[in-house]
Design a protein around this motif. Structure first.
Motif, PDB file in Angstrom:
ATOM      1  N   HIS A 157      53.947  59.033  66.181  1.00  0.00           N
ATOM      2  CA  HIS A 157      54.084  59.609  67.371  1.00  0.00           C
ATOM      3  C   HIS A 157      52.339  59.788  67.240  1.00  0.00           C
ATOM      4  N   ALA A 158      50.789  59.112  67.995  1.00  0.00           N
ATOM      5  CA  ALA A 158      49.980  59.394  68.130  1.00  0.00           C
ATOM      6  C   ALA A 158      49.561  60.910  69.683  1.00  0.00           C
ATOM      7  N   ARG A 159      48.632  60.901  69.482  1.00  0.00           N
ATOM      8  CA  ARG A 159      48.017  61.974  70.319  1.00  0.00           C
ATOM      9  C   ARG A 159      48.916  62.689  70.259  1.00  0.00           C
ATOM     10  N   SER A 160      49.558  63.230  69.145  1.00  0.00           N
ATOM     11  CA  SER A 160      50.427  64.346  69.552  1.00  0.00           C
ATOM     12  C   SER A 160      50.152  65.531  68.038  1.00  0.00           C
ATOM     13  N   SER A 161      49.738  66.536  68.377  1.00  0.00           N
ATOM     14  CA  SER A 161      49.663  68.147  67.255  1.00  0.00           C
ATOM     15  C   SER A 161      50.489  68.853  67.422  1.00  0.00           C
ATOM     16  N   ILE A 162      50.683  69.983  66.648  1.00  0.00           N
ATOM     17  CA  ILE A 162      51.862  70.968  66.103  1.00  0.00           C
ATOM     18  C   ILE A 162      51.606  72.034  66.670  1.00  0.00           C
ATOM     19  N   THR A 163      52.036  72.005  67.116  1.00  0.00           N
ATOM     20  CA  THR A 163      51.849  73.681  68.300  1.00  0.00           C
ATOM     21  C   THR A 163      52.841  75.458  67.510  1.00  0.00           C
ATOM     22  N   ALA A 164      53.802  74.937  66.928  1.00  0.00           N
ATOM     23  CA  ALA A 164      54.442  76.177  66.339  1.00  0.00           C
ATOM     24  C   ALA A 164      55.312  75.701  65.312  1.00  0.00           C
ATOM     25  N   LEU A 165      55.345  76.811  64.822  1.00  0.00           N
ATOM     26  CA  LEU A 165      56.535  76.384  63.556  1.00  0.00           C
ATOM     27  C   LEU A 165      58.088  77.674  63.734  1.00  0.00           C
ATOM     28  N   ASN A 166      59.257  77.410  63.232  1.00  0.00           N
ATOM     29  CA  ASN A 166      59.784  77.779  63.396  1.00  0.00           C
ATOM     30  C   ASN A 166      61.025  78.294  62.123  1.00  0.00           C
ATOM     31  N   GLY A 167      61.295  78.954  61.486  1.00  0.00           N
ATOM     32  CA  GLY A 167      62.657  79.487  60.687  1.00  0.00           C
ATOM     33  C   GLY A 167      62.556  80.576  60.477  1.00  0.00           C
ATOM     34  N   GLY A 168      64.297  81.178  59.478  1.00  0.00           N
ATOM     35  CA  GLY A 168      64.182  81.547  58.353  1.00  0.00           C
ATOM     36  C   GLY A 168      63.090  82.087  56.970  1.00  0.00           C
ATOM     37  N   THR A 169      64.197  82.211  56.393  1.00  0.00           N
ATOM     38  CA  THR A 169      63.569  82.202  54.829  1.00  0.00           C
ATOM     39  C   THR A 169      62.957  80.572  54.788  1.00  0.00           C
ATOM     40  N   TYR A 170      63.360  79.683  55.118  1.00  0.00           N
ATOM     41  CA  TYR A 170      62.717  78.190  55.279  1.00  0.00           C
ATOM     42  C   TYR A 170      62.284  77.772  55.964  1.00  0.00           C
ATOM     43  N   LEU A 171      61.451  77.144  56.971  1.00  0.00           N
ATOM     44  CA  LEU A 171      60.828  76.214  58.104  1.00  0.00           C
ATOM     45  C   LEU A 171      62.257  75.466  58.137  1.00  0.00           C
ATOM     46  N   GLU A 172      62.886  75.631  59.753  1.00  0.00           N
ATOM     47  CA  GLU A 172      63.466  74.801  60.093  1.00  0.00           C
ATOM     48  C   GLU A 172      63.100  73.971  61.448  1.00  0.00           C
ATOM     49  N   GLU A 173      62.600  74.042  62.097  1.00  0.00           N
ATOM     50  CA  GLU A 173      61.731  73.959  63.194  1.00  0.00           C
ATOM     51  C   GLU A 173      60.517  73.568  63.372  1.00  0.00           C
ATOM     52  N   VAL A 174      60.567  72.062  63.745  1.00  0.00           N
ATOM     53  CA  VAL A 174      58.642  71.847  64.122  1.00  0.00           C
ATOM     54  C   VAL A 174      58.701  71.766  65.554  1.00  0.00           C
ATOM     55  N   ILE A 175      57.614  72.606  65.975  1.00  0.00           N
ATOM     56  CA  ILE A 175      57.428  71.538  68.315  1.00  0.00           C
ATOM     57  C   ILE A 175      55.787  70.805  68.288  1.00  0.00           C
ATOM     58  N   TRP A 176      55.997  69.421  68.766  1.00  0.00           N
ATOM     59  CA  TRP A 176      54.515  69.499  68.602  1.00  0.00           C
ATOM     60  C   TRP A 176      54.323  68.909  70.533  1.00  0.00           C
ATOM     61  N   HIS A 177      53.014  69.079  70.270  1.00  0.00           N
ATOM     62  CA  HIS A 177      52.185  68.360  71.671  1.00  0.00           C
ATOM     63  C   HIS A 177      52.061  67.504  72.031  1.00  0.00           C
ATOM     64  N   GLY A 204      52.131  65.112  77.950  1.00  0.00           N
ATOM     65  CA  GLY A 204      51.592  66.364  77.926  1.00  0.00           C
ATOM     66  C   GLY A 204      53.594  67.210  78.051  1.00  0.00           C
ATOM     67  N   VAL A 205      54.204  66.458  77.414  1.00  0.00           N
ATOM     68  CA  VAL A 205      55.317  66.581  76.539  1.00  0.00           C
ATOM     69  C   VAL A 205      55.590  67.269  75.868  1.00  0.00           C
ATOM     70  N   ASP A 206      55.960  68.561  75.347  1.00  0.00           N
ATOM     71  CA  ASP A 206      56.645  69.058  74.385  1.00  0.00           C
ATOM     72  C   ASP A 206      57.944  68.481  73.113  1.00  0.00           C
ATOM     73  N   ARG A 207      57.883  68.542  71.989  1.00  0.00           N
ATOM     74  CA  ARG A 207      59.334  67.996  71.625  1.00  0.00           C
ATOM     75  C   ARG A 207      59.762  69.725  70.398  1.00  0.00           C
ATOM     76  N   ASN A 208      60.673  69.314  70.025  1.00  0.00           N
ATOM     77  CA  ASN A 208      61.536  70.151  69.146  1.00  0.00           C
ATOM     78  C   ASN A 208      62.251  69.614  68.222  1.00  0.00           C
ATOM     79  N   LEU A 209      62.104  70.181  66.841  1.00  0.00           N
ATOM     80  CA  LEU A 209      62.514  69.319  66.053  1.00  0.00           C
ATOM     81  C   LEU A 209      63.395  70.205  64.756  1.00  0.00           C
ATOM     82  N   ARG A 210      64.486  69.694  64.513  1.00  0.00           N
ATOM     83  CA  ARG A 210      64.740  70.467  63.292  1.00  0.00           C
ATOM     84  C   ARG A 210      64.452  69.459  62.263  1.00  0.00           C
ATOM     85  N   VAL A 211      63.342  70.448  61.210  1.00  0.00           N
ATOM     86  CA  VAL A 211      63.305  69.768  59.361  1.00  0.00           C
ATOM     87  C   VAL A 211      63.753  70.276  59.209  1.00  0.00           C
ATOM     88  N   SER A 212      62.847  69.606  57.780  1.00  0.00           N
ATOM     89  CA  SER A 212      63.748  70.359  56.082  1.00  0.00           C
ATOM     90  C   SER A 212      62.081  70.850  55.630  1.00  0.00           C
TER      91      SER A 212
END
Length: 609
Positions: free
Chosen positions: A485-505, A510-518
Motif C-alpha cells: 500500500h503505497a502513499r499510506s500511513s496509519i492514523t489510528a489504533l484500536n483494541g482492548g488488552t491487545y491491538l485488534e484494529e489498524v486504520i490507515w489513510h 483519500g480513502v481510509d481503511r479499517n483492518l482487523r489485525v493481530s
C-alpha cells in the motif's frame, strides 16, 4: 494423571522478590499436569536417560552425520596431542567433575570408561542427559565462557580422563586448529539440542500474547537459553492452580527455574543474574578494549580484538545480534547462499569471539562515560564501573516509533519491532501490517507471509524500489499473500488488552481503511543509541557519532573510525555516514581494530623512542 489428582504444595517466601519452592514438594506432579513432561523429559522417579540429546550417541550402533559431529570421537593422534596440554588421570566412579552453576569448568576427554552428564529437574529427579564414552569430550558452549554451565558431570566405572583447565583448554583450541574445529562444531550442535530439548531450562507461566511474557521469551531466545512456555490464555486450569503457589494472575508472567526459584515478572538484569548469563567484572581490572554493543559490528570487533591478543570486554544491554539479530533471514550476506537468520549469525559470531577469549556482559547497559582521564571509565546501569584503555562504540540504532494515540499501550501487546518465530506464532492465521520500506521490513513481510493469512506493507512513498533490495522487491511482488500500500500511513489504533484494529489513510485516493489485525510491525527510520555518551563526543544533527575528518581527526591520527577523543572509536549504524548494512558493519568492526592497535601501541618515532 488428571489435573484433579495433582497435589501442589505452597511456595515458601524467598528474598529479593523471589519465591522458593519447597524442595520436598511435588512440583514434579505440577509440571506433569502442565504437560511439560514430554519436552523436559521428566520422569516419575529414579534416574532416567533422555536419548533426545544423544540420539545414537550413547549406544553401540552407528551415528548419522550430525550425531557424529555433536558427539565426536577423537582419534589416537588427536588424543596424544591434546594430552600435552593437560593431565591424564584415573577418576573414582561417582566423582563429580563439573557441576551445574559452575563457571569456567575444566574440559575433559574420556580415555577409558565414561562421563555421565546429568541434571536435577524441577522435581528433584536426577536425569541423565548424555553419556560421553571413550574418545569423546565433555561440555558445550558455556565451557568456553564465564557463564554458569547448565548440567553436571560425574565419572562412570573405570574412568580415565584427560583434564584441561580453562587456560590450557584455550591454548589447545588456538594451537590445535583441527581439534578446535571439532570441539566448536560439537559445542554448537549440542547447544542446538539443548534448546530443542530444554535441557537445563526453565518454565515461563503467563499469557503468550502478553507484552511481558513476550519480553521474557525474546530475552531467553536471543540469549540461547532453553525454556518451555505454559500459556495461561489457553490453559485456564493451570492459571487456577497458581493459587497453590501463593501466586495470582497479577503476578504473571512468572519464571520457574530448576533451582525451584519463582521469579515474578523479572526484568532482563534479574533474569541474567539468576541464570548466570552475566560474566562478572573484577573491580579495578583495566581492559585493553571495551566494545559497547554486540550487533554485527561489535561482535566483529570483538572477534578481531580477542584473536589478536587484546584483553576484550563486550557490553550488551539485551542480547547479541543487535537489530540484525531479529532478522528472520538475510539472503544477501556473503558466504550464505541459502541465507542465514540474524539470530544464527549472531550466535556463531558470539561463539567465535568467546573462543578467542572475549568476555561478554549481557543485560548490562552503559549509562555514562568519563573521558576526562586515562583509563576511560564507563558506568553501567547496575552500578558497576568498567575501566578500559580504549572503547569501540557499536551501540547501533533503534527503530523509530509512530506518533499515535494509544501507541505506548499496545507496544508488546500487538506492536512489534521484530519478526521472529515467536511473533509469527502469535499472528498465525491472521492479517498483519508491516510499516517500512527497508530491507528489514521486506524480510519481515516475506517471513510472516508463511504463517499470517495476509501481510500488508505500508509505505509513504511511491514504492519499494528506492529503499529495498531488488530480490526482496521481486519476492513481495510475486507473493499472493503480500499487498503493498503505497502513499499510506496509519492514523489510528484500536483494541482492548491487545491491538485488534489498524486504520490507515491513502493520500493518493483519500480513502481510509479499517483492518482487523493481530500484529503491527514497525520498522521505520533509525534513532542512534548515543544518549549515554553525555556530551563526551561531538554528534551530527541526527545524533550519530562523528568520526574521522568529520570529527576533526587527521587521517594519520586514528583513521576513519576515530572520534574526537583519542582512544574512542565508533563503528556500524551508530557512526555518522556509515552504510546501514550487516556486511558493512562487520567490515567496520574488523577494520577498527587496526586503529585500536595503533592507539594502544603507537609506532616508535624520534619523539617517543
Amino acid at each position: 494423571m488428571d489435573r484433579s489428582d495433582a497435589h501442589i504444595c505452597p511456595a515458601q517466601s524467598g528474598i529479593n522478590g523471589q519465591v522458593r519452592l519447597d524442595p520436598h514438594d511435588t512440583t514434579l506432579q505440577y509440571l506433569k499436569v502442565m504437560h511439560l513432561v514430554p519436552s523436559f523429559g521428566y520422569a516419575a522417579g529414579g534416574p532416567t536417560e533422555d536419548i533426545a540429546m544423544t540420539a545414537h550417541g550413547t549406544g553401540s550402533g552407528g551415528m548419522d552425520g550430525r550425531d557424529a559431529d555433536a558427539f565426536p570421537r577423537l582419534d589416537d593422534d588427536m588424543l596424544q596431542r591434546l594430552a600435552r596440554y593437560g593431565v591424564e588421570e584415573d577418576v573414582a566412579e561417582g566423582t563429580v567433575l563439573y557441576e551445574r552453576g559452575q563457571r569456567a569448568p575444566d574440559f575433559f576427554v574420556v580415555v577409558k570408561g565414561s562421563i555421565e552428564a546429568f541434571e536435577h529437574d524441577a522435581g528433584g529427579v536426577l536425569r541423565t542427559v548424555t553419556v560421553h564414552r571413550e574418545g569423546q569430550i565433555s561440555g558445550e558452549l558455556d565451557t568456553l565462557t564465564d557463564r554458569e554451565i547448565k548440567v553436571s558431570g560425574r565419572a562412570g566405572p573405570g574412568a580415565r580422563v584427560i583434564r584441561l583447565r580453562r587456560d590450557q583448554f584455550r591454548s589447545m583450541v588456538s594451537f590445535e586448529p583441527d581439534i578446535g574445529e571439532v570441539v566448536m562444531r560439537a559445542y554448537m550442535l549440542r547447544r542446538a539440542r539443548i534448546l530443542k530439548t530444554s535441557v537445563g531450562g526453565l518454565i515461563i507461566i503467563g499469557p503468550a500474547h502478553g507484552g511481558d511474557t513476550q519480553r521474557i521469551r525474546r530475552f531467553l531466545e536471543r540469549n540461547n537459553y532453553p525454556f518451555a512456555l505454559v500459556d495461561t490464555e489457553t490453559d485456564e486450569a493451570g492459571l487456577a492452580e497458581l493459587e497453590s503457589f501463593n501466586l495470582s494472575a497479577a503476578d504473571l508472567p512468572v519464571v520457574m527455574t530448576v533451582r525451584r526459584e519463582v521469579l515474578k515478572n523479572p526484568g532482563a538484569a534479574e533474569l541474567a543474574d539468576t541464570l548466570g548469563l552475566t560474566e562478572r567484572i573484577e573491580p579495578g581490572h583495566v581492559f585493553d578494549v571495551t566494545v559497547v554493543g554486540a550487533g554485527p559490528a561489535g561482535l566483529a570487533a570483538a572477534v578481531y580484538a580477542a584473536s589478536e591478543g587484546l584483553d576484550t570486554l563486550v557490553i550488551e544491554s539485551l542480547a547479541p545480534g543487535g537489530q540484525a539479530g531479529t532478522s528472520s533471514k538475510i539472503e544477501n550476506y556473503l558466504g550464505f547462499p541459502a541465507g542465514v537468520s540474524g539470530h544464527e549469525l549472531a550466535g556463531r559470531a558470539q561463539a567465535q569471539a568467546q573462543k578467542f577469549g572475549a568476555r561478554l556482559s549481557v543485560s548490562r547497559a552503559a549509562v555514562s562515560l568519563d573521558c576526562s582521564g586515562r583509563p576511560l571509565v564507563m558506568a553501567l546501569d547496575d552500578g558497576q564501573f568498567v575501566m578500559t584503555r580504549s572503547i569501540v562504540i557499536a551501540t547501533g540504532a533503534r527503530y523509530r516509533k509512530l506518533v499515535l494515540n494509544d501507541y505506548a499501550r499496545f507496544e508488546g501487546q500487538g506492536i512489534h519491532y521484530a519478526a521472529t518465530h515467536m511473533e509469527a506464532q502469535l499472528s498465525a492465521g491472521s492479517e498483519v501490517v508491516v510499516v517500512g520500506g527497508g530491507n528489514s521490513a521486506g524480510q519481515a513481510a516475506v517471513f510472516l507471509a508463511a504463517s499470517a493469512s495476509h501481510v500488508h506493507i505500508l509505505v509513504r512513498g511511491e514504492g519499494l524500489a528506492e529503499t529495498m533490495s531488488d530480490y526482496l522487491v521481486r519476492r513481495i511482488e510475486q507473493s499472493s499473500r503480500i499487498t503493498l500500500h503505497a502513499r499510506s500511513s496509519i492514523t489510528a489504533l484500536n483494541g482492548g488488552t491487545y491491538l485488534e484494529e489498524v486504520i490507515w489513510h491513502n493520500s493518493a485516493s483519500g480513502v481510509d481503511r479499517n483492518l482487523r489485525v493481530s500484529g503491527l510491525f514497525v520498522m521505520i527510520g533509525a534513532e542512534p543509541n548515543t544518549d549515554w555518551l553525555g556530551g563526551c563526543l561531538p554528534l551530527d544533527a541526527g545524533g550519530f557519532v562523528l568520526t574521522g575528518i568529520d570529527a576533526g581527526v587527521a587521517p594519520d591520527a586514528g583513521g576513519t573510525f576515530a572520534t574526537a577523543k583519542p582512544g574512542i572509536f565508533a563503528i556500524g549504524d551508530v557512526r555518522s555516514g556509515s552504510i546501514k548494512r550487516v556486511a558493512a558493519g562487520v567490515g567496520e568492526g574488523s577494520a577498527v581494530i587496526a586503529s585500536v592497535h595503533q592507539y594502544l601501541a603507537p609506532p616508535l618515532t624520534e619523539e617517543n623512542a
